[in-house]
Design an enzyme around this catalytic site. Structure first.
Site, mmCIF file in Angstrom:
data_model
loop_
_atom_site.group_PDB
_atom_site.id
_atom_site.type_symbol
_atom_site.label_atom_id
_atom_site.label_comp_id
_atom_site.label_asym_id
_atom_site.label_seq_id
_atom_site.Cartn_x
_atom_site.Cartn_y
_atom_site.Cartn_z
ATOM 1 N N ASP A 1 0.786 -1.152 -0.068
ATOM 2 C CA ASP A 1 0.077 0.119 -0.170
ATOM 3 C C ASP A 1 0.894 1.456 0.004
ATOM 4 O OD1 ASP A 1 -2.424 -1.283 -0.073
ATOM 5 O OD2 ASP A 1 -3.278 -0.676 1.930
ATOM 6 N N ASP B 1 3.952 -9.189 9.472
ATOM 7 C CA ASP B 1 4.053 -7.798 9.178
ATOM 8 C C ASP B 1 5.382 -7.587 8.544
ATOM 9 O OD1 ASP B 1 1.596 -7.134 9.999
ATOM 10 O OD2 ASP B 1 2.162 -6.240 12.158
ATOM 11 N N ASP C 1 8.077 -6.233 9.452
ATOM 12 C CA ASP C 1 9.325 -6.464 10.190
ATOM 13 C C ASP C 1 9.350 -7.724 10.744
ATOM 14 O OD1 ASP C 1 7.009 -5.507 11.544
ATOM 15 O OD2 ASP C 1 8.335 -5.458 13.445
ATOM 16 N N ASP D 1 -7.140 -7.604 13.525
ATOM 17 C CA ASP D 1 -6.924 -8.993 14.010
ATOM 18 C C ASP D 1 -7.812 -9.351 15.220
ATOM 19 O OD1 ASP D 1 -6.025 -6.788 15.892
ATOM 20 O OD2 ASP D 1 -3.863 -7.366 15.337
#
Length: 491
Positions: free
Chosen positions: A90, A149, A151, A243
């Site tokens: 995005d 994610d 990282d 989530d």
């Protein structure tokens, strides 16, 4: 005082269950079926025995870490023809976007089935990206979806250790791994965060998994059954905790969750105070807002037992999302400081001494390696309680800021290894002014004033030592005096 009792009972319960789980050697394999997958996945032997798995990596201008997450996902041990890597980009920065796309093309040239997906808008933020990613034709062919994610760096055997639980237990929707941290010893800030998150994983999630097979999905480092996602209604962007939202809805449909404390996925902790505050605000605000939206759905659910409903509404939502920040801020940063100036205000010793001590013990007992940082953690949490309570109120009342989403800034492994330092105090006056946090400064003045009054006029209670320390903590964080330090300078 009643709320503080609720909080200590909840913390003691979680810690007791998690300790008992460790003492008896309870493992998910004893409750749920697990069998290793046969064949050599690297050579492609018995590839049909492996289900189709899609790995989703949502990202937004992740210049510092995009290579880490994509590389780790592409190195997962799984037959190449049974694995799809989906990068949901995005990014609004064209330069970053081009780099991510080139990285995907590079891995694709090595034979990896990697898909680069973008959208025309950021509608729904992460939830919107994940929802869009599930709509692709190739995604519908996958039975299971792993989410990381930008990282997060899973170990190569991550899927081999998690997916079998989903394959052999038709009622299991989610397998959640624990987070590990590449920068938890970089500074005092990251060490304190680790103490907070260790309690979340070791106590809250382990207890929830062992007793009710329910806990909150952490948004990453987990594998979902695609059928469960669809059955629960898919991803929704109505809160900033998409989530948790999906986890609660899936549970109400009768699905169960498994937490694997011995499977760790490396990630990065926020390295600045403001980044951590924004992250905690998003989590706290979203959780409280979801409580408001889901309370009647939980009560009306037919596939969930009454005991589990009580656990979800009382323990998971009310105590953790509302009571905890309210007690931490109102009692310890407002009522106790004010009490030194009002002799008629009686505070029982069990409320101001015994309960905080009990909370300290049940938290520290699951983090023995961090005992030396616990006093500093208490002061830091006292400051953070202000942000969490403001976030909880914004979420419950749906104030203007309740649905704001800010991506946590990363620095990446390279910056950590190169010892990228942020000094405790900036020399430039202009920089210092920009870094002042007025709410923290205001609370520090209030607490130090109350402490000074208590020192001069002792009265019945003497809290001035604690109040001075709390005031100092608010003052230092008000000046943003916390940052990334060399490992040998850490406390």
């Amino acid at each position: 005082m009643v709320m503080s009792v609720m909080l200590v009972v909840e913390a003691a319960y979680n810690s007791a269950i998690s300790i008992a789980v460790r003492l008896v050697g309870w493992r998910p394999e004893r409750r749920f079926k697990w069998e290793p997958l046969g064949g050599d996945e690297e050579k492609g032997e018995d590839a049909a025995a492996y289900p189709m798995v899609m790995v989703q990596i949502p990202m937004y201008n992740e210049l510092e870490v995009y290579k880490l997450s994509i590389g780790a996902a592409c190195e997962l041990k799984w037959p190449k023809e049974r694995l799809i890597i989906q990068v949901l980009d995005d990014s609004t920065d064209t330069f970053v976007k081009n780099l991510v796309e080139l990285e995907c093309e590079d891995w694709a040239s090595k034979g990896l089935n990697i898909k680069y997906a973008t959208r025309n808008s950021r509608k729904g933020f992460k939830a919107g990206a994940l929802k869009k990613g599930m709509e692709w034709d190739y995604a519908k062919q996958c039975e299971y979806v792993a989410i990381f994610d930008a990282d997060f760096q899973p170990e190569p055997d991550f899927l081999l250790r998690t997916v079998p639980f989903l394959m052999h237990n038709q009622n299991v929707a989610l397998v959640q791994a624990r987070w590990g941290f590449v920068n938890d010893r970089v500074s005092l800030l990251t060490r304190i965060q680790k103490t907070f998150l260790d309690y979340h994983f070791k106590a809250e999630q382990e207890a929830g998994s062992a007793t009710f097979a329910f806990f909150s999905f952490n948004g990453t480092a987990g594998v979902w059954c695609r059928e469960a996602i669809n059955d629960a209604g898919g991803w929704k962007d109505r809160t900033t905790v998409e989530d948790m939202d999906l986890a609660v809805r899936a549970t109400l449909k009768g699905w169960k969750f498994i937490y694997l404390g011995d499977v760790t996925v490396k990630s990065e902790l926020p390295s600045t105070y403001k980044a951590y505050c924004r992250q905690q605000f998003r989590w706290s605000c979203g959780g409280a807002n979801l409580f408001r939206k889901m309370i009647w759905d939980v009560l009306a659910a037919k596939k969930v037992s009454s005991l589990k409903k009580i656990y979800m509404l009382y323990s998971f939502f009310l105590v953790r999302r509302v009571v905890a920040p309210a007690v931490a801020f109102i009692l310890y940063n407002v009522i106790i400081p004010v009490s030194v100036m009002i002799p008629e205000l009686f505070l029982p010793v069990w409320g101001v001494a015994y309960i905080p001590t009990a909370l300290l013990i049940v938290t520290a007992i699951r983090n023995p390696q961090n005992l030396h940082t616990v006093p500093l953690w208490i002061l830091f949490e006292s400051v953070m309680s202000m942000h969490r309570l403001r976030a909880a109120v914004a979420g419950l009342l749906q104030l203007q800021e309740f649905n704001q989403w800010t991506v946590t800034q990363k620095v990446g492994n390279n910056a950590i290894e190169e010892n990228n330092e942020t000094p405790l105090l900036q020399k430039s006056r202009k920089r210092l002014i920009n870094r002042v946090n007025l709410p923290e400064i205001g609370l520090s003045v209030f607490l130090i004033s109350c402490a000074s009054y208590n020192l001069v006029f002792h009265g019945k209670n003497s809290f001035y030592i604690n109040l001075y320390l709390q005031g100092l903590a608010f003052f230092l964080l008000g000046l943003d005096c916390v940052g990334t330090l060399p490992g040998h300078c850490c406390i």
